[in-house]
Design a protein around this motif. Structure first.
Motif, short mmCIF file in Angstrom:
data_model
loop_
_atom_site.label_atom_id
_atom_site.label_comp_id
_atom_site.label_asym_id
_atom_site.label_seq_id
_atom_site.Cartn_x
_atom_site.Cartn_y
_atom_site.Cartn_z
N ILE A 56 0.87 -1.17 0.00
CA ILE A 56 0.00 0.00 0.00
C ILE A 56 0.91 1.22 0.00
CG2 ILE A 56 -1.75 1.31 1.26
CD1 ILE A 56 -2.81 -1.34 2.32
N VAL A 57 0.65 2.12 -0.93
CA VAL A 57 1.49 3.30 -1.11
C VAL A 57 0.63 4.54 -0.93
CG1 VAL A 57 3.06 4.49 -2.67
CG2 VAL A 57 2.89 1.99 -2.76
N PHE A 58 0.97 5.34 0.07
CA PHE A 58 0.25 6.58 0.34
C PHE A 58 0.94 7.71 -0.43
CE2 PHE A 58 -0.50 3.78 3.92
CZ PHE A 58 -1.88 3.78 3.96
N LEU A 59 0.13 8.53 -1.07
CA LEU A 59 0.66 9.57 -1.96
C LEU A 59 0.78 10.92 -1.27
CD1 LEU A 59 -1.38 8.71 -5.17
CD2 LEU A 59 0.88 7.87 -4.47
N ASN A 94 6.64 2.58 9.01
CA ASN A 94 6.50 1.57 10.07
C ASN A 94 5.01 1.34 10.29
OD1 ASN A 94 5.43 3.43 12.04
ND2 ASN A 94 7.51 4.13 12.46
N PRO A 95 4.63 0.25 10.98
CA PRO A 95 3.20 -0.06 11.15
C PRO A 95 2.38 1.06 11.78
CG PRO A 95 4.52 -1.97 11.71
CD PRO A 95 5.48 -0.83 11.50
N SER A 96 2.95 1.77 12.74
CA SER A 96 2.22 2.86 13.39
C SER A 96 1.91 3.97 12.40
CB SER A 96 3.04 3.40 14.57
OG SER A 96 2.37 4.49 15.17
N ALA A 97 2.90 4.39 11.62
CA ALA A 97 2.69 5.44 10.61
C ALA A 97 1.75 4.95 9.52
CB ALA A 97 4.02 5.87 10.01
N GLY A 98 1.88 3.67 9.14
CA GLY A 98 0.99 3.10 8.14
C GLY A 98 -0.45 3.10 8.61
N LEU A 99 -0.67 2.74 9.87
CA LEU A 99 -2.02 2.73 10.42
C LEU A 99 -2.62 4.13 10.43
CD1 LEU A 99 -4.40 1.23 11.70
CD2 LEU A 99 -3.29 1.54 13.92
N VAL A 156 -9.58 4.64 4.81
CA VAL A 156 -10.37 3.41 4.81
C VAL A 156 -11.83 3.71 5.13
CG1 VAL A 156 -9.98 2.83 7.24
CG2 VAL A 156 -10.30 1.00 5.58
N SER A 157 -12.72 2.89 4.61
CA SER A 157 -14.15 3.04 4.89
C SER A 157 -14.55 2.11 6.03
CB SER A 157 -14.98 2.72 3.65
OG SER A 157 -14.71 3.63 2.62
N GLN A 164 -0.02 -5.60 9.44
CA GLN A 164 0.95 -6.62 9.84
C GLN A 164 1.40 -7.47 8.67
OE1 GLN A 164 -0.92 -8.72 13.07
NE2 GLN A 164 -0.67 -7.02 14.49
N ALA A 165 0.58 -7.55 7.63
CA ALA A 165 0.86 -8.47 6.52
C ALA A 165 1.38 -7.79 5.25
CB ALA A 165 -0.40 -9.27 6.19
N VAL A 166 1.03 -6.53 5.06
CA VAL A 166 1.33 -5.86 3.79
C VAL A 166 2.23 -4.65 4.07
CG1 VAL A 166 0.33 -4.67 1.81
CG2 VAL A 166 -0.86 -6.63 2.80
N PRO A 167 3.38 -4.56 3.40
CA PRO A 167 4.23 -3.38 3.61
C PRO A 167 3.57 -2.11 3.11
CG PRO A 167 5.11 -4.75 1.84
CD PRO A 167 3.95 -5.49 2.43
N MET A 168 3.87 -1.01 3.83
CA MET A 168 3.28 0.28 3.48
C MET A 168 4.40 1.29 3.24
SD MET A 168 -0.07 0.49 5.85
CE MET A 168 -1.26 -0.84 5.78
N PHE A 169 4.15 2.17 2.26
CA PHE A 169 5.15 3.15 1.85
C PHE A 169 4.48 4.50 1.63
CE2 PHE A 169 6.38 -1.02 0.40
CZ PHE A 169 7.74 -1.09 0.70
N GLU A 170 5.31 5.54 1.61
CA GLU A 170 4.86 6.84 1.14
C GLU A 170 5.60 7.12 -0.16
OE1 GLU A 170 4.29 10.99 3.18
OE2 GLU A 170 6.38 10.80 2.48
#
Length: 141
Positions: free
Chosen positions: A65-68, A80-85, A92-93, A114-120
Motif C-alpha cells: 500500500i502506497v500513500f501519496l 513503520n506499522p504505526s505510521a501506516g495505520l 479506509v471506509s 501486519q501483513a502488507v508493507p506500506m510506503f509513502e
C-alpha cells in the motif's frame, strides 16, 4: 499495489502517468476493494471510477500500500506499522456509527498493516514518479 490518499493527493494524476506504460495494469483510479483470503491479501477494481475513468473488474495479489504526497522530487519511503495505520485510517471506509462494525474494521486494518508493507510516495507529476513506482515494484516479493 494500492495507491491511496485523500482527495487532491494525486491518485488520478499518478494513474494517468502509470497508464502510459504498457507494463502497468490499473484496476481503478479511485476506489478499490481489499480482502484477506486464504492465499493472502488481494485487491479488486470497483465500479467507482475517478476522473481517469479506470474501473476494471479484475483482481491481483496485494504486495504493498502506497500513500501519496505531492512533492518537488519523487521518492519512496517505507512506513513503520504505526505510521501506516495512521495513514490507513484516513482513507479506509469503516462504519464508525456501529460499535460492532468499527471493531471488525479496525481488526481488518490491524491484520493488513501486519501483513502488507506500506510506503509513502512523495512525487512530482512526471516520469520520475513512474520510475520510483517501478523501482518499488521490482523490489517487492
Amino acid at each position: 499495489m494500492v495507491f491511496s490518499g485523500p482527495s487532491g493527493a494525486g491518485k488520478s494524476t499518478l494513474s494517468l502517468l502509470l497508464e502510459q506504460s504498457p507494463s502497468n495494469r490499473l484496476f481503478s483510479d479511485e476506489r478499490v476493494i481489499v480482502r484477506s483470503l486464504n492465499d493472502g491479501w488481494r485487491v479488486w477494481g470497483s465500479p467507482w471510477h475517478g476522473t481517469g475513468n479506470i474501473a476494471r473488474n479484475e483482481n491481483a495479489p496485494l504486495s504493498a500500500i502506497v500513500f501519496l504526497r505531492q512533492a518537488a522530487t519523487s521518492a519512496v519511503t517505507e512506513l513503520n506499522p504505526s505510521a501506516g495505520l495512521r495513514r490507513l485510517l484516513q482513507v479506509v471506509s469503516i462504519p464508525w456509527y456501529s460499535k460492532e462494525w468499527t471493531s471488525k474494521g479496525l481488526a481488518v486494518c490491524e491484520s493488513l498493516i501486519q501483513a502488507v508493507p506500506m510506503f509513502e510516495l512523495a512525487f512530482r507529476p512526471d516520469q520520475t514518479a513512474t520510475e520510483a513506482v517501478e523501482r518499488l515494484a521490482a523490489s517487492l516479493p
